[in-house]
Enzyme design. Structure first.
Site, PDB file in Angstrom:
ATOM      1  CG  ASP A 304      -2.209   0.853   0.911  1.00  0.00           C
ATOM      2  OD1 ASP A 304      -2.141   1.728   0.021  1.00  0.00           O
ATOM      3  OD2 ASP A 304      -3.239   0.674   1.585  1.00  0.00           O
TER       4      ASP A 304
HETATM    5  C1  NOJ Z   1      -4.111   3.873   0.076  1.00  0.00           C
HETATM    6  C2  NOJ Z   1      -5.257   2.935   0.215  1.00  0.00           C
HETATM    7  O1  NOJ Z   1      -5.189   2.256   1.450  1.00  0.00           O
HETATM    8  C3  NOJ Z   1      -5.346   1.915  -0.890  1.00  0.00           C
HETATM    9  O2  NOJ Z   1      -6.527   1.176  -0.745  1.00  0.00           O
HETATM   10  C4  NOJ Z   1      -5.273   2.570  -2.227  1.00  0.00           C
HETATM   11  O3  NOJ Z   1      -5.407   1.634  -3.252  1.00  0.00           O
HETATM   12  C5  NOJ Z   1      -3.943   3.305  -2.314  1.00  0.00           C
HETATM   13  N1  NOJ Z   1      -3.882   4.309  -1.278  1.00  0.00           N
HETATM   14  C6  NOJ Z   1      -3.714   3.952  -3.670  1.00  0.00           C
HETATM   15  O4  NOJ Z   1      -4.527   5.044  -3.827  1.00  0.00           O
END
Ligand code: NOJ
Length: 765
Positions: A304
């Site tokens: 993430d």
């Molecule tokens: C953080 C989020 O937790 C995740 O779900 C997302 O895909 C990413 N950012 C990218 O935007």
């Protein structure tokens, strides 16, 4: 004995042999849910053998820096563009992926830079297409409330088509985290509290996004996230710690991920949280032992956003170099946004802290995804097709249908709903009713408020001859009652009100946790004033999560839950309010009575001291309960009303005894006993009465959404197999244990229609 078996098999054959309970699709509802046509000749997919051969060929030519470059994902900038530095990295062959970049022209332009690199490895573009790209569907929690696999698959497939047309190859969806704490803001992105429903929806979404071949120009690679147990963040506070037993993890939080793997999901994303002391992004047990070794996943694992370097803040790694090392060795292939692998990878290899094999395998996973996406054969997107792919009439029609079927009618006293279309005057009250942005959500991709239909617009379009009066009454967060008087006057004048209340969209989604989940601002006071008018009114709730609405439940004549309804929200809501669509949504999460009941879910354990309302002699004091609130929720999982009524009849099992190897056929007939056509979700729950590992009081094991004309009767069959009857033993093997089971059929998790059967043998599979 042999005769009995033959008989059992024969009877069983009569029971829809092909339909597994988990697979029974809602074929009846397909008449208005048409999948886009297949474009068979557009596949660019090579055979898996050929893909591995090409990967080896490329890998053999790559320098260490180029390999490390493939493991880096950087971000585009607002609006979908990219920075000059990104182009430079792409040209140098030092970049694997970019997220947040989009637009056919922009993505092609950057791709041309990558195609100038020494080895011409294309970039893969990722984006959060969560519930639609330009045509927005209900939030995933709302989509799930349709309880319709085909609808959910269709929504994902349209989202894929629009995304791929704009140059996106890879969506960071579905989020398959099971979640039981409505304080958590990301509730909106998932499928709710249940393992089975969540797993079915995970599969449907993966199918929708990817089809059977995501090299096609109308498909994207899906990403199961957030691995794992992110939905169990302590106290519902986003990013918070998770500490749980392996049993709970394997029984509740992991199955939807495994279901996604079984459906062929192309990628996984690690979670922000730590799990039992080890951050998910550095968790070798999760990423290698479970995901790769047990589940045989051969796709791509991305971290993430910044989750690699956040291992420092977790107090797990001491610096970025250590973070990169832990992430790589644990099995995180690609680093999103932060650059610890790019910065320290070479040194880590040279110092022997990370082996070349680890790097090579991570690169293989990246290249495999790119091959499966067909990018080596055609890294570009056809710019001429982009705009005409968005918001096609059939997409909007599908959005309207699916949205209408996602709405959940919680209460409908004296047939307050549907409202007659001949009503002369009607008041629409509430800021949320007329704010275009608000039918969208925290994850709205590139949906535009100007292209979304508000509730007010939907109602006005539905009632061209009615005087529709609109008053805000109160902003969502309002702290004064200064505009209440106008609202009350409008209600008095109109004689009937639709009051739109709920949460603003930024109250849910990432970092959208709340410590209280009631109506924000003075919205409840506004409702109380409207109630005082004595005029009938309907509460339309806009919500990204279950909310505490006890007063509303007691005092509002009718309540319609509309989640965040997406582009066609206003039309779809009007369709239901005025009876063009009969509501059929069912709650994917229980609505608690108050905050103190959280976590609350239907599949709880019984405890040694369950309350027993039927016993007059039992000392109720020393029972598992609260002194100040009931144990049951305000509205339970699986609940939702219709404008018609259904009867469940002739509930039969094909046998009352079976061995652990055998399956059980279950049949019920459903009759529409009311005076309108409608859809019902037939739900099947199972209770294992006694077992060596205690089981929940009941668990969903099958569901099917069917459409019934007035007085129509339909037979619904389910088949329970060992996967449904069994549980994980102490070695995590599937075990079916001899004993008594209860099977429940109905239209909500509190159904009482029950039959028992006995499994006569015990077997570990
Ligand atoms: C953080 C989020 O937790 C995740 O779900 C997302 O895909 C990413 N950012 C990218 O935007």
């Amino acid at each position: 004995m042999a005769r009995k078996m033959v008989l059992t098999i024969a009877v069983f054959a009569l029971f829809l042999a092909a339909v597994r309970s988990g697979d029974s699709s809602s074929d009846e509802s397909q008449h208005y849910l048409k999948m886009p046509e297949k474009i068979d000749d557009m596949s660019r997919r090579l055979s898996e053998v050929e893909i591995e051969r090409r990967i080896n060929q490329i890998l053999a030519q790559m320098t260490l820096d180029e390999k490390i470059g493939q493991l880096q994902q950087t971000s585009g900038v607002n609006g979908g563009d990219f920075l000059p530095e990104t182009a430079a990295l792409a040209r140098a062959g030092l970049l694997g992926s970019v997220l947040n970049i989009r637009g056919a022209h922009i993505t092609n332009t950057l791709q041309r830079h990558a195609m100038q690199s020494r080895l011409k490895i294309p970039l893969v573009y990722g984006f959060d297409t969560i519930h639609g790209y330009r045509t927005l569907f209900p939030i995933p929690l709302g989509e799930t409330a349709t309880w319709d696999r085909d609808a959910v698959e269709l929504a994902a497939s349209i989202a894929a088509t629009e995304s791929r047309a704009t140059g996106i190859h890879w969506t960071f969806a579905p989020m398959v985290d099971v979640m039981r704490d409505a304080r958590w803001g990301r509730i909106m992105e998932g499928s709710g509290e249940d393992v089975f429903l969540g797993s079915e929806m995970a599969k449907a979404r993966v199918r929708g996004f990817q089809g059977d071949d995501y090299s096609r120009p109308d498909k994207v690679m899906a990403c199961a996230k957030h691995f794992a147990a992110y939905g169990a963040a302590e106290a519902g506070r986003d990013y918070n710690t998770v500490d749980m037993s392996e049993r709970r993890l394997r029984e509740i939080y992991l199955p939807p991920f495994q279901a996604a793997v079984e459906a062929g999901v192309g990628s996984f994303m690690t979670a922000f949280n730590e799990l039992n002391g080890v951050p998910a992004t550095g968790n070798k047990w999760l990423l290698r032992d479970v995901l790769r070794d047990e589940w045989k996943f051969d796709g791509l694992v991305v971290s993430d956003w910044d989750a690699v370097i956040e291992m420092n803040a977790h107090q797990y790694s001491a610096n970025d170099s250590e973070a990169a090392r832990y992430a790589l060795n644990a099995g995180t292939d690609m680093e999103m946004n932060s650059r610890s692998v790019a910065q320290h990878g070479r040194q880590l290899v040279e110092n022997g802290k990370v082996s070349v094999t680890v790097i090579d395998n991570a690169v293989r996973n990246v290249l495999r995804a790119k091959f499966r996406l067909g990018l080596f054969d055609n890294p570009y997107v056809d710019e001429r097709l982009e705009n005409s792919t968005f918001l096609k009439p059939e997409f909007l029609q599908a959005a309207r249908n699916i949205t209408a079927r996602s709405l959940v009618l919680l209460k409908n006293e004296n047939h307050t709903l549907p409202i007659s279309k001949h009503i002369r005057r009607i008041a629409v009250i509430g800021a949320l009713g007329s704010t275009p942005n608000e039918t969208l959500s925290h994850w709205s991709a590139d949906a535009r408020p100007s292209e979304s239909i508000t509730i007010l617009q939907g109602i006005r379009a539905k009632l061209p001859d009615t005087n529709v009066i609109y008053e805000k009454g109160c902003e969502v967060y309002c702290t004064t009652d200064k505009d209440f008087a106008e609202a009350v006057e409008a209600v008095n004048y109109a004689g009937f009100a639709i009051v739109v209340v709920g949460e603003p969209k930024e109250y849910s989604g990432e970092a959208g946790s709340r410590s209280m989940i009631g109506l924000p601002g003075r919205q409840l006071d506004l409702l109380k004033r409207i109630k005082e008018t004595g005029k009938p009114f309907v509460v339309v709730l806009m919500n990204g999560r279950p909310m505490t609405i006890e007063w509303v439940a007691e005092n509002a004549p009718a309540i319609l839950v509309t989640w965040r309804a997406g582009t066609m929200g206003g039309h779809a809501i009007a369709d239901v309010l005025f009876g063009d669509v009969n509501p059929s949504g069912k709650l994917p999460m229980s609505f608690p009575r108050n905050l103190g009941q959280i976590p609350i879910h239907y599949d709880m354990k019984n405890t040694g001291r369950p309350i027993d309302k039927s016993s007059a002699t039992l000392d109720q004091r020393y029972r598992s309960k609260y002194l100040d609130v009931a144990n049951d929720p305000l509205y339970t999982f699986g609940f939702g009303l219709s404008y018609t009524t259904f009867a469940f009849e002739n509930f039969t099992l094909n046998t009352t005894t079976l061995t652990a190897d055998e399956s059980l056929g279950i049949r019920v007939e459903v009759v529409n006993t009311g005076n309108r056509e409608g859809e019902e979700v037939v739900q099947l729950y199972l209770r294992d009465v006694a077992s060596s590992i205690t089981r929940p009081v009941r668990q969903l094991r099958g569901f099917r959404k069917i459409n019934l004309a007035v007085q129509e009767r339909k037979r619904v069959d389910f088949v329970l197999t060992r996967r449904d009857l069994g549980f994980l033993d102490k070695q995590w093997k599937l075990k079916v244990e001899a004993g008594t089971f209860e099977v429940y059929i109905g239209n909500s998790s509190d159904t009482i229609m029950m039959k028992t059967f006995t499994v006569t043998t015990t077997k570990i599979f």
